[in-house]
Design a protein around this motif. Structure first.
Motif, mmCIF file in Angstrom:
data_model
loop_
_atom_site.group_PDB
_atom_site.id
_atom_site.type_symbol
_atom_site.label_atom_id
_atom_site.label_comp_id
_atom_site.label_asym_id
_atom_site.label_seq_id
_atom_site.Cartn_x
_atom_site.Cartn_y
_atom_site.Cartn_z
ATOM 1 N N UNK A 25 23.626 53.065 30.585
ATOM 2 C CA UNK A 25 23.325 51.645 30.599
ATOM 3 C C UNK A 25 22.388 51.390 31.760
ATOM 4 N N UNK A 26 22.524 50.249 32.489
ATOM 5 C CA UNK A 26 21.634 49.947 33.595
ATOM 6 C C UNK A 26 20.387 49.231 33.110
ATOM 7 N N UNK A 27 19.746 48.497 33.998
ATOM 8 C CA UNK A 27 18.543 47.757 33.662
ATOM 9 C C UNK A 27 17.390 48.737 33.463
ATOM 10 N N UNK A 28 16.613 48.545 32.413
ATOM 11 C CA UNK A 28 15.541 49.474 32.083
ATOM 12 C C UNK A 28 14.519 49.535 33.213
ATOM 13 N N UNK A 29 14.091 50.746 33.522
ATOM 14 C CA UNK A 29 13.082 50.948 34.550
ATOM 15 C C UNK A 29 13.648 51.019 35.956
ATOM 16 N N UNK A 30 14.976 50.866 36.084
ATOM 17 C CA UNK A 30 15.635 50.908 37.383
ATOM 18 C C UNK A 30 16.651 52.043 37.364
ATOM 19 N N UNK A 31 16.867 52.693 38.529
ATOM 20 C CA UNK A 31 17.855 53.767 38.602
ATOM 21 C C UNK A 31 19.248 53.252 38.348
ATOM 22 N N UNK A 32 20.204 54.148 38.402
ATOM 23 C CA UNK A 32 21.589 53.783 38.107
ATOM 24 C C UNK A 32 22.069 52.630 39.003
ATOM 25 N N UNK A 33 22.837 51.745 38.403
ATOM 26 C CA UNK A 33 23.310 50.560 39.113
ATOM 27 C C UNK A 33 24.824 50.605 39.288
ATOM 28 N N UNK A 34 25.259 50.423 40.522
ATOM 29 C CA UNK A 34 26.672 50.286 40.853
ATOM 30 C C UNK A 34 26.945 48.823 41.150
ATOM 31 N N UNK A 35 27.951 48.260 40.507
ATOM 32 C CA UNK A 35 28.389 46.908 40.824
ATOM 33 C C UNK A 35 29.714 47.002 41.563
ATOM 34 N N UNK A 36 29.807 46.326 42.702
ATOM 35 C CA UNK A 36 31.033 46.329 43.509
ATOM 36 C C UNK A 36 31.600 44.921 43.532
ATOM 37 N N UNK A 37 32.835 44.785 43.096
ATOM 38 C CA UNK A 37 33.471 43.473 43.005
ATOM 39 C C UNK A 37 34.663 43.406 43.943
ATOM 40 N N UNK A 38 34.803 42.257 44.618
ATOM 41 C CA UNK A 38 35.944 42.060 45.505
ATOM 42 C C UNK A 38 35.489 41.591 46.869
ATOM 43 N N UNK A 39 36.442 41.465 47.765
ATOM 44 C CA UNK A 39 36.106 41.025 49.108
ATOM 45 C C UNK A 39 37.153 40.089 49.643
ATOM 46 N N UNK A 40 36.703 39.091 50.373
ATOM 47 C CA UNK A 40 37.614 38.149 51.007
ATOM 48 C C UNK A 40 37.807 38.463 52.467
ATOM 49 N N UNK A 41 38.168 39.731 52.763
ATOM 50 C CA UNK A 41 38.411 40.153 54.138
ATOM 51 C C UNK A 41 37.512 41.330 54.493
ATOM 52 N N UNK A 42 37.361 41.556 55.802
ATOM 53 C CA UNK A 42 36.579 42.699 56.262
ATOM 54 C C UNK A 42 37.169 44.022 55.805
ATOM 55 N N UNK A 43 38.506 44.053 55.642
ATOM 56 C CA UNK A 43 39.157 45.285 55.194
ATOM 57 C C UNK A 43 38.752 45.698 53.801
ATOM 58 N N UNK A 44 38.310 44.739 52.982
ATOM 59 C CA UNK A 44 37.779 45.065 51.663
ATOM 60 C C UNK A 44 36.274 45.329 51.709
ATOM 61 N N UNK A 45 35.570 44.552 52.529
ATOM 62 C CA UNK A 45 34.106 44.553 52.459
ATOM 63 C C UNK A 45 33.475 45.749 53.167
ATOM 64 N N UNK A 46 33.941 46.074 54.365
ATOM 65 C CA UNK A 46 33.294 47.158 55.111
ATOM 66 C C UNK A 46 33.385 48.515 54.403
ATOM 67 N N UNK A 47 34.550 48.865 53.820
ATOM 68 C CA UNK A 47 34.588 50.112 53.041
ATOM 69 C C UNK A 47 33.623 50.062 51.855
ATOM 70 N N UNK A 48 33.528 48.891 51.211
ATOM 71 C CA UNK A 48 32.634 48.745 50.062
ATOM 72 C C UNK A 48 31.182 48.966 50.459
ATOM 73 N N UNK A 49 30.812 48.485 51.627
ATOM 74 C CA UNK A 49 29.439 48.688 52.102
ATOM 75 C C UNK A 49 29.181 50.166 52.386
ATOM 76 N N UNK A 50 30.165 50.858 52.955
ATOM 77 C CA UNK A 50 30.008 52.305 53.192
ATOM 78 C C UNK A 50 29.800 53.051 51.874
ATOM 79 N N UNK A 51 30.543 52.649 50.842
ATOM 80 C CA UNK A 51 30.392 53.276 49.520
ATOM 81 C C UNK A 51 29.011 52.974 48.953
ATOM 82 N N UNK A 52 28.571 51.730 49.091
ATOM 83 C CA UNK A 52 27.242 51.336 48.593
ATOM 84 C C UNK A 52 26.150 52.147 49.264
ATOM 85 N N UNK A 53 26.278 52.348 50.557
ATOM 86 C CA UNK A 53 25.264 53.107 51.286
ATOM 87 C C UNK A 53 25.217 54.566 50.827
#
Length: 368
Positions: A1-29
């Motif tokens: 799947x993914x948008x045509x002409x663009x590499x693979x896309x990861x969608x990350x859902x969730x958050x609210x607190x830093x305990x959810x967000x900072x790990x998610x950013x590390x994974x995204x990077x």
């Protein structure tokens, strides 16, 4: 799947607190590092910390209208139940517009509608939970997610996923690479106290009252205490009136990694990220779980460290100035125990957590 002409896309859902967000950013990077043509889209709510943290990290962020259900008053509960269909519609449209290859839920109520929308669109999903007791959203999502990743072994039965992959929590690399910045010639033990970015009145009160009982340590211990901005003057005055007038009392510590590395013993809460950071550096700790944490997950996190030998746990119900002073004195006066606790804490560290999670994302993406 993914948008045509663009590499693979990861969608990350969730958050609210830093305990959810900072790990998610590390994974995204890590996801992006592996292929420069890839992209990451975050989905959260305007009420969560993701609103400021995610854009600052350089990632696009979409919002859905949704609120929490657990621990809410009747008025908020009813309102948020009625918001769920609208949140799902928002999520379904966002997933359809970005067409991600894989979707990761990191906890927090915004992850529910997004992972459900992904499931209905035939997109593989992964749930990652950072605590020993998974949150309500993740306990529900784990039932239909393609895979589940956990930070603590105890989480697997609570998610009802015998196939959950033990990855640990993504912790920033500098916590594993740090070297203790101890000034030459200063042999005093270093005690670090903090209660999160906003501080903790409970910890502040117990610690300032404990100073009287700790007076015999005044020549052998140097204290650094993060109070939070609202408590600074009151706590500073308590230290000035004690045997520890030379303590460094500040509203906020940044970077916290340097402070943890310089410490011998740490007194703090037991959120998943805090526990992970202490383990990465390898420091003896006195953990005071936040009593109002959902499902008492902070105490369960703390007990996992205690069981490994890396911490003394004092619940808020048990917390007294005398008890805290005794625990600090007990560790500080026994260098062998201090070192052994730090070594035990380090056995819980997961330096490859981020890599393992991205490996799992790639695996389920290919398998679907």
């Amino acid at each position: 799947m993914g948008v045509q002409g663009v590499g693979e896309t990861l969608m990350i859902a969730g958050g609210g607190t830093g305990g959810h967000i900072y790990p998610a950013i590390a994974i995204a990077q890590e996801w992006m590092v592996r292929d420069a043509s890839r992209r990451v889209i975050f989905v959260g709510t305007e009420a969560g910390l993701e609103k400021t943290i995610v854009p600052k990290a350089g990632f696009p962020l979409e919002f859905i209208s949704v609120g929490g259900l657990k621990g809410k008053g009747i008025r908020d509960l009813v309102r948020n139940i009625f918001r769920l269909p609208l949140g799902f519609v928002h999520a379904f449209k966002i997933v359809g517009r970005h067409r991600p290859n894989v979707v990761l839920g990191v906890g927090g109520y915004s992850s529910g509608p997004v992972l459900l929308a992904a499931k209905l669109r035939g997109i593989p999903t992964l749930v990652h939970d950072s605590n020993a007791f998974p949150g309500l959203t993740n306990r529900i999502l784990a039932r239909f997610s393609t895979a589940a990743a956990i930070a603590f072994e105890a989480a697997a039965p609570r998610l009802k996923r015998s196939d959950a992959v033990l990855t640990g929590n993504p912790i920033r690399k500098e916590f594993f690479d740090t070297i203790s910045p101890r000034p030459a010639g200063d042999e005093r033990k270093r005690l670090l106290i903090f209660g999160g970015s906003q501080g903790s009145r409970t910890i502040n009160d117990a610690m300032t009252a404990a100073l009287l009982f700790m007076a015999p340590l005044r020549e052998s211990v140097l204290i650094v205490h993060q109070t939070g901005p609202k408590e600074l003057e009151r706590v500073q005055q308590a230290y000035r009136d004690s045997a520890f007038a030379d303590a460094r009392v500040v509203p906020y510590l940044d970077p916290i990694v340097d402070e943890i590395a310089a410490a011998d013993v740490v007194v703090c809460r037991s959120g998943a990220m805090t526990v992970g950071e202490l383990s990465a550096v390898g420091r003896a700790a006195i953990l005071i779980p936040f009593a109002a944490a959902t499902d008492n997950h902070q105490e369960l996190n703390a007990r996992a460290v205690e069981q490994a030998g890396g911490a003394i746990v004092i619940t808020e119900k048990e917390l007294t100035p005398e008890r805290l002073a005794f625990a600090i004195t007990e560790i500080v006066n026994d260098p062998g125990r201090t070192a052994a606790m730090g070594t035990a804490a380090k056995t819980l560290a997961s330096p490859d957590a981020t890599k393992k999670i991205v490996d799992l994302l790639e695996k389920i993406e290919r398998s679907e």
